[in-house]
Scaffold this active site. Structure first.
Site, PDB file in Angstrom:
ATOM      1  N   ASP A  75       0.851  -1.199   0.000  1.00 41.18           N
ATOM      2  CA  ASP A  75       0.000   0.000   0.000  1.00 41.18           C
ATOM      3  C   ASP A  75       0.883   1.244   0.000  1.00 41.18           C
ATOM      4  O   ASP A  75       2.047   1.199   0.398  1.00 41.18           O
ATOM      5  CB  ASP A  75      -0.974   0.006   1.186  1.00 41.18           C
ATOM      6  CG  ASP A  75      -0.296   0.023   2.546  1.00 41.18           C
ATOM      7  OD1 ASP A  75       0.753  -0.636   2.694  1.00 41.18           O
ATOM      8  OD2 ASP A  75      -0.794   0.695   3.468  1.00 41.18           O
ATOM      9  N   GLU A 140      -0.002  -0.859   5.887  1.00 42.94           N
ATOM     10  CA  GLU A 140       1.074  -0.334   6.720  1.00 42.94           C
ATOM     11  C   GLU A 140       0.891   1.159   6.901  1.00 42.94           C
ATOM     12  O   GLU A 140       1.136   1.710   7.960  1.00 42.94           O
ATOM     13  CB  GLU A 140       2.436  -0.627   6.082  1.00 42.94           C
ATOM     14  CG  GLU A 140       3.591  -0.585   7.081  1.00 42.94           C
ATOM     15  CD  GLU A 140       4.179   0.802   7.276  1.00 42.94           C
ATOM     16  OE1 GLU A 140       4.866   1.014   8.288  1.00 42.94           O
ATOM     17  OE2 GLU A 140       3.976   1.690   6.438  1.00 42.94           O
TER      18      GLU A 140
HETATM   19 ZN    ZN Z   1       6.777   2.116   4.308  1.00 42.27          ZN
END
Ligand code: ZN
Length: 397
Positions: A75, A140
């Protein structure tokens, strides 16, 4: 497609617009790279009420130990003002030796290089004498609830065990070879509300100004220093991040005031012991008779961020030296072993196996015109390939 080429791998990944929480095709593209190499790939969707569902990926090659894990995320953060980009953020255009795109360094670039490194390892030496796995999350840069934590729990529950992990986040401040991260400081945030008595500024004896208390309490949190640092960590640091009364009248003493702070703490402390110390300091200030001039102690409430990040330090010499030597062999530079910077998913992985972090140069991460030197992609791939070789050598010995 020749997945031995990190440049092609990265172009493929950047062209998937995987802004958290969207998968954007990135995990499917990664699956298409890993399966031909012999990996068995599993896609794991994690859910939690109140947060978006997140797709994650776990892939393993081999069934015996030793077992090396590569961890990362596909992501990316939002592009910001798209018109400000020199090249469109999902174009992966190459100009003047640099590839442009959101995620180029944070951290699709790290993944692209590790895939290429594994492919080259297999080409040169055959399948590794042990196992390699990819633990890749799509969460994340978001709340990090449906990402690495759940993926680790899921994999551990089905019997997965790892001997070491490399996280491919960008760790180098200026040049490839600057820095390996071998630990991270802990982090916790506090939110304090101080209760006073509202009144007219001309009649302060009838009121109790909570801002006087805020001044004393924030000062007590910051001084004296919490510690002087340790061998591997910088000093613990606390920053007050907000002070607020919501009061717009200049002739009114407000009824309450609030402030927030964040502390980044080293291995002098645990999350519990640093909280206890901060409470002790707040209570001391709240009961300071000189400040209170006969009034009762300051009344305040404190709440803490839901999940503190725990401090950790990796002490696996074989892992650290395999990586350090690989960096030195390919860049001619001896990397600093550091614990600086923000938190990363390594804080979750450290509960399962020793973990270190090394990736690209982080200068443009999260910025408009995020980009990576094409030469760095080749260099990082060589470092990773050398590391894989070294690590399996050391791990079997
Ligand atoms: Zn990162």
């Amino acid at each position: 497609m020749a997945v031995t080429d990190p440049v092609q791998n990265l172009q493929t990944l950047i062209r998937c617009p995987s802004v958290t929480p969207k998968e954007g095709g990135a995990l499917s593209a990664l699956t298409a790279m890993l399966e031909p190499l012999g990996f068995s790939v599993e896609r794991v969707t994690a859910t939690e009420p109140g947060t978006p569902d997140i797709e994650n990926l776990y892939a393993r090659l081999g069934s015996s130990g030793p077992h090396l894990m590569f961890a990362g995320h596909t992501d990316v953060v939002p592009v910001g003002d798209e018109a400000s980009w020199t090249h469109p953020p999902f174009s992966a255009d190459i100009a003047n030796g640099e590839m442009f795109g959101r995620g180029a360094v944070d951290m699709k670039g790290g993944i692209a290089c590790f895939v290429a490194a594994v492919a080259r390892h297999i080409e040169a030496h055959g399948a590794p004498k042990g196992s390699i796995s990819f633990l890749i999350t799509g969460d994340e840069e978001g709340p990090a609830i449906n990402g690495t934590v759940k993926l680790l729990e899921w994999a551990a529950a089905k019997g997965e065990r790892w001997d070491a992990c490399l996280v491919g986040e960008p760790t180098n401040p200026d040049q490839l070879g600057d820095m390996i991260k071998i630990g991270r400081r802990g982090s916790i945030s506090g939110f304090v509300t101080v209760h006073g008595v509202q009144g007219h500024v001309a009649y302060p004896h009838l009121a109790d100004n909570p801002i006087r208390a805020v001044t004393a309490m924030t000062k007590a949190l910051m001084s004296p220093p919490l510690d002087a640092g340790t061998a591997e960590f910088p000093p613990t640091n606390l920053e007050v991040t907000s002070i607020d009364t919501g009061n717009s009248a200049t002739n009114v003493i407000p009824a309450k005031a609030s402030f927030a702070f964040n502390v980044r703490f080293n291995d002098t402390w645990t999350a519990d012991s640093i909280q206890a110390e901060l409470i002790r300091r707040l209570n001391q200030a709240a009961n300071d008779q000189e400040l209170r001039a006969g009034r009762p102690a300051i009344r305040y409430d404190i709440t803490w961020s839901e999940r503190p990040s725990h401090v950790f330090l990796t002490r696996d010499d074989a892992l650290i030296s395999s990586l350090s030597k690989a960096v030195e062999a390919k860049t001619g530079r001896r990397p600093v072993l550091s614990t600086t910077g923000g938190t990363s998913d390594a804080r979750f992985i450290k509960d399962y196996c020793p973990v270190v972090e090394f990736g690209l140069v982080g200068q443009t991460m999260h910025m408009v015109d995020e980009r990576v030197a094409v030469a760095d992609l080749e260099k990082l791939t060589e470092i990773y390939a050398h590391f894989i070789e070294q690590w399996f050598e050391n791990a079997k010995a």
